[in-house]
Design an enzyme around this catalytic site. Sequence first.
Site, short mmCIF file in Angstrom:
data_model
loop_
_atom_site.label_atom_id
_atom_site.label_comp_id
_atom_site.label_asym_id
_atom_site.label_seq_id
_atom_site.Cartn_x
_atom_site.Cartn_y
_atom_site.Cartn_z
N ASP A 40 -1.83 13.56 -10.91
CA ASP A 40 -3.01 13.67 -10.26
C ASP A 40 -3.08 14.28 -8.80
O ASP A 40 -4.01 14.41 -8.18
CB ASP A 40 -3.59 12.19 -10.20
CG ASP A 40 -4.10 11.67 -11.47
OD1 ASP A 40 -4.07 12.37 -12.57
OD2 ASP A 40 -4.18 10.36 -11.58
N GLU B 52 -10.11 -19.72 17.33
CA GLU B 52 -10.68 -20.71 18.01
C GLU B 52 -10.55 -20.41 19.35
O GLU B 52 -11.48 -20.99 20.26
CB GLU B 52 -9.70 -22.20 17.75
CG GLU B 52 -10.06 -22.49 16.25
CD GLU B 52 -8.96 -22.08 15.26
OE1 GLU B 52 -8.47 -22.56 14.25
OE2 GLU B 52 -8.44 -20.85 15.62
N THR C 291 1.85 9.28 -11.95
CA THR C 291 0.57 9.58 -11.30
C THR C 291 0.50 10.52 -10.32
O THR C 291 -0.34 11.66 -10.09
CB THR C 291 0.09 8.40 -10.92
OG1 THR C 291 -0.07 7.43 -11.91
CG2 THR C 291 -1.34 8.46 -10.18
N SER D 133 12.18 6.97 -9.44
CA SER D 133 13.69 6.88 -9.49
C SER D 133 14.55 7.92 -9.23
O SER D 133 15.59 7.91 -8.80
CB SER D 133 13.96 6.28 -10.77
OG SER D 133 13.37 7.02 -11.95
N CYS E 211 -4.43 -24.51 13.51
CA CYS E 211 -3.05 -24.54 13.59
C CYS E 211 -2.60 -25.92 14.52
O CYS E 211 -3.32 -26.21 15.27
CB CYS E 211 -2.49 -23.39 13.76
SG CYS E 211 -2.67 -22.76 15.68
#
Length: 388
Positions: free
Chosen positions: A213, A53, A209, A236, A79
């Site tokens: 990959d 605004e 992954t 981990s 707001c």
Amino acid sequence: MPQDERYLQRGLELASSAAGLASPNPTVGCVIVHGDAVLGEGAHLYDARDHAEIVALKAASASGHDVHGATAYVTLEPCSHHGRTGPCADALIAAEISRCVVATLDPNPQVSGTGIAKLREAGVDVFILPPDHPTAREAQRLNDAFAFSIQNGRPFVTLKAALSVDGKLAPPPSQRTATAPHWLTGEAARADVQMLRHSADAVLTGIGTVLADDPLLSDRTGLERRRPLLRIVLDSRLRTPLDSRLVKSAKGDVLLFCHETASAHRVQGLGDLGIEVVPLEGDDARRLSLSAALAELRSRNLRSLLVEAGSTVNGSFLAADLVDKLVLYYSEVELGADALPFAGGIASPYVLQQQLQHTERAVFANETAEDVRISGYLHDPWHPTPPS
């Protein structure tokens, strides 16, 4: 009114242009109009501080326009509180606009409706779209992550997966090339995934992954963003290879979550290469606490997390009821019963689709086939999730 719809749509275009530039604040667009003349417009960019605004009011002033009696079209309720800036409702009142059209209310329960009330008390004619109006829904989708995180205290989690037509993630390991991704979908669908990454604050995968990959997990849209996409690995035992593309490309934007018992020597070695390592609590099998991971991300003011992982991580997030939105890309390839499942221990993606709210379908054409995207919500981001 057709005019209201037209200018709200322009406001949504402005807000959409701020994807990647407004978080942790919401994306908002504003257009100020008098008659058929646009006096000023703008979107919120976090680093520029001004809300949409204020940007629009300043643009009008810079062009020599008087906004007295004008209408402000705003994609999110102005707001009413003091934060990094003053209340936008006060600024609109001071500018003497006569009308304000709002696409959707502020989802923050502490302020929702107060900006509207302040405008109305000052004599401004306020019109709010019904929540089920298509434009209201579009405005909400732009701020799903903000709405969810402000009410639930954790990032909004989107799980994305590319699948075969029989709901599998990838061929069996015996049929794959090591450290190379197996593409199921075409270029158009993969470009759509890049837009998901661009809109997210962080992307997460598992060590499986990474080893299979060697992904980069980067935002390759070429679009500007205010902070780098945080690339996260659940690792981990800290097995991420030091010569992986993630490690080699790290510029303070790679985070590894490890078990609290992980090797201190390994932590130091990764740290020397610019990789941040954060220990998390976990069970005896070294399965990390996903809730603790999300709490850590929320403490960093991250609103949204995109999960792009394998069967184990997908299953863990779904079993913990921590997936809020599901985005599934189906190719026309069939991989067979021995292929990697979508989510370990979880029903097929086709069964999960039956649970989705506000489901949407999109088609991406390839040279010889089509990919189909199915997306929808497991949790409504605009309504708080009841405590479990």
